[in-house]
Design a protein around this motif. Structure first.
Motif, PDB file in Angstrom:
ATOM      1  N   SER A 160       0.576  30.583  26.678  1.00  0.00           N
ATOM      2  CA  SER A 160      -0.029  29.263  26.442  1.00  0.00           C
ATOM      3  C   SER A 160      -0.309  29.044  24.954  1.00  0.00           C
ATOM      4  CB  SER A 160      -1.322  29.119  27.239  1.00  0.00           C
ATOM      5  OG  SER A 160      -2.264  30.043  26.754  1.00  0.00           O
ATOM      6  N   SER A 161      -0.226  30.134  24.183  1.00  0.00           N
ATOM      7  CA  SER A 161      -0.370  29.982  22.731  1.00  0.00           C
ATOM      8  C   SER A 161       0.843  30.660  22.079  1.00  0.00           C
ATOM      9  CB  SER A 161      -1.668  30.623  22.244  1.00  0.00           C
ATOM     10  OG  SER A 161      -1.742  31.941  22.725  1.00  0.00           O
ATOM     11  N   PHE A 162       1.057  30.411  20.797  1.00  0.00           N
ATOM     12  CA  PHE A 162       2.236  30.971  20.143  1.00  0.00           C
ATOM     13  C   PHE A 162       2.159  32.497  20.118  1.00  0.00           C
ATOM     14  CE2 PHE A 162       2.369  26.727  17.976  1.00  0.00           C
ATOM     15  CZ  PHE A 162       3.552  26.327  18.570  1.00  0.00           C
ATOM     16  N   ASN A 163       3.256  33.149  20.471  1.00  0.00           N
ATOM     17  CA  ASN A 163       3.280  34.617  20.419  1.00  0.00           C
ATOM     18  C   ASN A 163       4.490  35.105  19.613  1.00  0.00           C
ATOM     19  OD1 ASN A 163       5.225  33.889  22.256  1.00  0.00           O
ATOM     20  ND2 ASN A 163       4.688  35.383  23.814  1.00  0.00           N
ATOM     21  N   THR A 164       4.890  34.288  18.634  1.00  0.00           N
ATOM     22  CA  THR A 164       6.110  34.608  17.882  1.00  0.00           C
ATOM     23  C   THR A 164       5.831  34.946  16.417  1.00  0.00           C
ATOM     24  OG1 THR A 164       6.383  32.251  17.430  1.00  0.00           O
ATOM     25  CG2 THR A 164       7.628  33.152  19.304  1.00  0.00           C
ATOM     26  N   GLU A 165       4.572  35.281  16.086  1.00  0.00           N
ATOM     27  CA  GLU A 165       4.229  35.458  14.672  1.00  0.00           C
ATOM     28  C   GLU A 165       5.120  36.489  13.978  1.00  0.00           C
ATOM     29  OE1 GLU A 165       0.309  36.896  13.728  1.00  0.00           O
ATOM     30  OE2 GLU A 165       0.601  36.399  11.621  1.00  0.00           O
ATOM     31  N   ARG A 166       5.461  37.558  14.716  1.00  0.00           N
ATOM     32  CA  ARG A 166       6.236  38.634  14.071  1.00  0.00           C
ATOM     33  C   ARG A 166       7.691  38.248  13.823  1.00  0.00           C
ATOM     34  NH1 ARG A 166       3.423  41.816  18.213  1.00  0.00           N
ATOM     35  NH2 ARG A 166       1.868  43.176  17.262  1.00  0.00           N
ATOM     36  N   ILE A 167       8.159  37.189  14.482  1.00  0.00           N
ATOM     37  CA  ILE A 167       9.570  36.811  14.274  1.00  0.00           C
ATOM     38  C   ILE A 167       9.720  35.407  13.695  1.00  0.00           C
ATOM     39  CG2 ILE A 167      10.658  38.394  15.928  1.00  0.00           C
ATOM     40  CD1 ILE A 167      10.630  36.065  17.967  1.00  0.00           C
ATOM     41  N   ASP A 168       8.611  34.784  13.302  1.00  0.00           N
ATOM     42  CA  ASP A 168       8.703  33.418  12.765  1.00  0.00           C
ATOM     43  C   ASP A 168       9.620  33.352  11.538  1.00  0.00           C
ATOM     44  OD1 ASP A 168       7.178  32.259  14.686  1.00  0.00           O
ATOM     45  OD2 ASP A 168       5.318  32.243  13.520  1.00  0.00           O
ATOM     46  N   HIS A 169       9.625  34.431  10.741  1.00  0.00           N
ATOM     47  CA  HIS A 169      10.414  34.401   9.501  1.00  0.00           C
ATOM     48  C   HIS A 169      11.918  34.477   9.758  1.00  0.00           C
ATOM     49  CE1 HIS A 169       9.804  38.583  10.533  1.00  0.00           C
ATOM     50  NE2 HIS A 169      10.777  38.926   9.726  1.00  0.00           N
ATOM     51  N   ILE A 170      12.337  34.872  10.981  1.00  0.00           N
ATOM     52  CA  ILE A 170      13.783  34.907  11.266  1.00  0.00           C
ATOM     53  C   ILE A 170      14.163  33.864  12.326  1.00  0.00           C
ATOM     54  CG2 ILE A 170      14.295  37.288  10.549  1.00  0.00           C
ATOM     55  CD1 ILE A 170      13.825  38.205  13.421  1.00  0.00           C
ATOM     56  N   TYR A 171      13.174  33.074  12.735  1.00  0.00           N
ATOM     57  CA  TYR A 171      13.408  32.050  13.761  1.00  0.00           C
ATOM     58  C   TYR A 171      14.444  31.034  13.273  1.00  0.00           C
ATOM     59  CZ  TYR A 171      12.515  28.060  16.795  1.00  0.00           C
ATOM     60  OH  TYR A 171      12.662  27.017  17.671  1.00  0.00           O
ATOM     61  N   GLU A 172      15.338  30.636  14.176  1.00  0.00           N
ATOM     62  CA  GLU A 172      16.291  29.586  13.831  1.00  0.00           C
ATOM     63  C   GLU A 172      16.138  28.446  14.838  1.00  0.00           C
ATOM     64  OE1 GLU A 172      20.395  30.925  12.319  1.00  0.00           O
ATOM     65  OE2 GLU A 172      19.725  32.584  13.566  1.00  0.00           O
ATOM     66  N   ASP A 173      16.089  27.246  14.310  1.00  0.00           N
ATOM     67  CA  ASP A 173      15.951  26.067  15.165  1.00  0.00           C
ATOM     68  C   ASP A 173      17.125  26.014  16.158  1.00  0.00           C
ATOM     69  OD1 ASP A 173      14.501  23.190  15.139  1.00  0.00           O
ATOM     70  OD2 ASP A 173      16.644  22.999  15.646  1.00  0.00           O
ATOM     71  N   PRO A 174      16.846  25.670  17.424  1.00  0.00           N
ATOM     72  CA  PRO A 174      17.918  25.619  18.427  1.00  0.00           C
ATOM     73  C   PRO A 174      19.062  24.685  18.041  1.00  0.00           C
ATOM     74  CG  PRO A 174      15.772  25.383  19.470  1.00  0.00           C
ATOM     75  CD  PRO A 174      15.513  25.418  17.998  1.00  0.00           C
TER      76      PRO A 174
END
Ligand code: NAP
Ligand code: G4F
Length: 337
Positions: free
Chosen positions: A37-51
């Motif tokens: 229910s809350s963001f759990n992607t902090e460790r991968i935000d720097h490599i995240y790519e928009d869909p």
């Protein structure tokens, strides 16, 4: 040909480092994350790519290790060359409070994934994140032939997953390996594991924001390594022609007290002035000493650790000080910058 990997637990400490490693090697990475229910992607935000990014190489999927059918469908769609099962309820103390949940996700979850490989008919290699916690009360040094004697619901679940992986290798000829990793830490370590709890406290005590640090058993001996080096060993295991099981460790023993010395020593403080005992952090059954013998990995994977616990403590304290300074100045900062 560019290769494709699936990582369960991509939002965790190891999943985030492994995703970086594989992207750097040209893989397309499909990361499985559970819905939160809350963001759990902090460790991968720097490599995240928009869909909407064309040809993106990091693709995230909602999936849970308790949902076997979703795993089958996902593997059938993605058809990966390699699968890394890093997802787990990974906290030993919590496993005493949530034993059935831990058994379901950490133990049966691995079995569901093995079955999903079979049911999807995909030819793939599979890495299972096994743990030194499986050795439990068997005295050190521990290697691939050391008997298991788990001391927690988490350890029991990991033993089940270990043997399921061996069984699928023997029964179905699956290219499935167990990495038996000893404790490994980093600035991305979860905040309630003892090393990160200590290094965060050092930063906060030094800044005058915290007075005391409450801990449990300070006599436990662990073999603490550096997580980015350990994910390299995972990848190397899957590149071998023959599937096998490997211990990954530094071979260097340290007590929780030793880690306290190193962490508080980084900023010139004496930990004995700040640390208080709280039995709440003790376990009903403790694992007294884990010290790994990784000579097989050194010989066959050409892998050896460089960072030991004292340097690790310094790396983590410095990262936590930087993160705290950024928070106090209102800047957003990545967990390890
Ligand atoms: P971690 O930081 O706790 O990460 C665990 C990952 O599993 C997170 O991404 C978590 O998602 C995910 N997860 C939890 N429950 C799940 C579920 N029901 N379905 C799908 N995913 C789920 O652990 P880690 O330190 O990176 O360790 C990686 C793996 O290695 C784990 O299996 C751990 O047991 C094992 N291991 C770790 C060590 C160590 O010292 N670090 C040593 C030996 C073995 P959220 O982010 O949403 O929580
Ligand atoms: O940091 P810990 O919680 O790690 P633990 O139990 O060794 O488990 C970790 O390593 C395993 C590999 O052996 C992994 F499989 C597992 O997923 C996890 O990553 O505790 C380390 C030691 C224990 O002996 C604990 O009793 O520190 C002792 N400790 C003392 N005070 C504490 C505390 N541990 C925690 N978490 N919190 C305390 O306040």
């Amino acid at each position: 040909m560019a290769r494709t990997a699936v990582i369960t637990g991509v939002t965790g400490q190891d999943g985030s480092y492994l995703a970086e490693l594989l992207l750097g090697k040209g893989y397309t990475v499909h990361g499985l994350m559970r819905r939160s229910s809350s963001f759990n992607t902090e460790r991968i935000d720097h490599i995240y790519e928009d869909p909407h990014t064309p040809d993106r190489r990091l693709v995230l999927h909602h999936a849970d290790l308790s949902d076997g059918v979703a795993l089958v469908n996902l593997l059938r769609d993605v058809r990966p060359d390699e699968v890394y099962n890093l997802g787990a309820q990974s906290h030993v103390r919590v496993s005493f409070d949530a034993p059935l949940y831990t058994g379901d996700v950490t133990g049966l979850g691995a079995l569901r994934l093995l079955e999903a490989v079979r049911a999807s008919g995909v030819e793939t290699r599979l890495y299972q994140a096994s743990s030194s916690e499986m050795f439990g009360s068997t005295p050190p040094p521990q290697n691939e032939t050391t008997p298991f004697h788990p001391r927690s619901p988490y350890g029991c679940a990991k033993v089940m997953a270990y043997w399921a992986t061996v069984n699928y290798r023997e029964a179905y000829g699956m290219h499935a390996v167990n990495g038996i990793l000893f404790n490994h830490e980093s600035p991305r370590r979860g905040e309630t594991f003892v090393t990160r709890k200590i290094t965060r406290a050092v930063a906060r005590i030094q800044a005058g924001l915290q007075e005391h640090l409450y801990l449990g058993n300070l006599d436990a001996v662990r073999d603490w390594g550096y997580a980015p080096e350990y994910v390299e060993a995972m990848w190397r295991m899957l590149q071998r022609d023959e599937p096998d099981d490997y211990v990954v460790a530094t071979g260097v023993a340290a007590t929780v007290r030793d880690f306290l010395d190193a962490a508080f020593g980084t900023v010139g403080l004496d930990w004995e002035r700040y640390v208080r005992h709280d039995p709440k952090y003790e376990r009903p059954t403790e694992v007294d000493a884990l010290i790994g013998d990784a000579s097989k990995a050194e010989r066959l994977l050409d892998w050896s650790p460089k960072v030991h616990y004292d340097e690790l403590a310094r790396i983590m304290v410095e990262a936590d000080i930087r993160q705290l300074e950024a928070e106090l100045s209102g800047r957003h900062v990545r967990v390890d910058r």
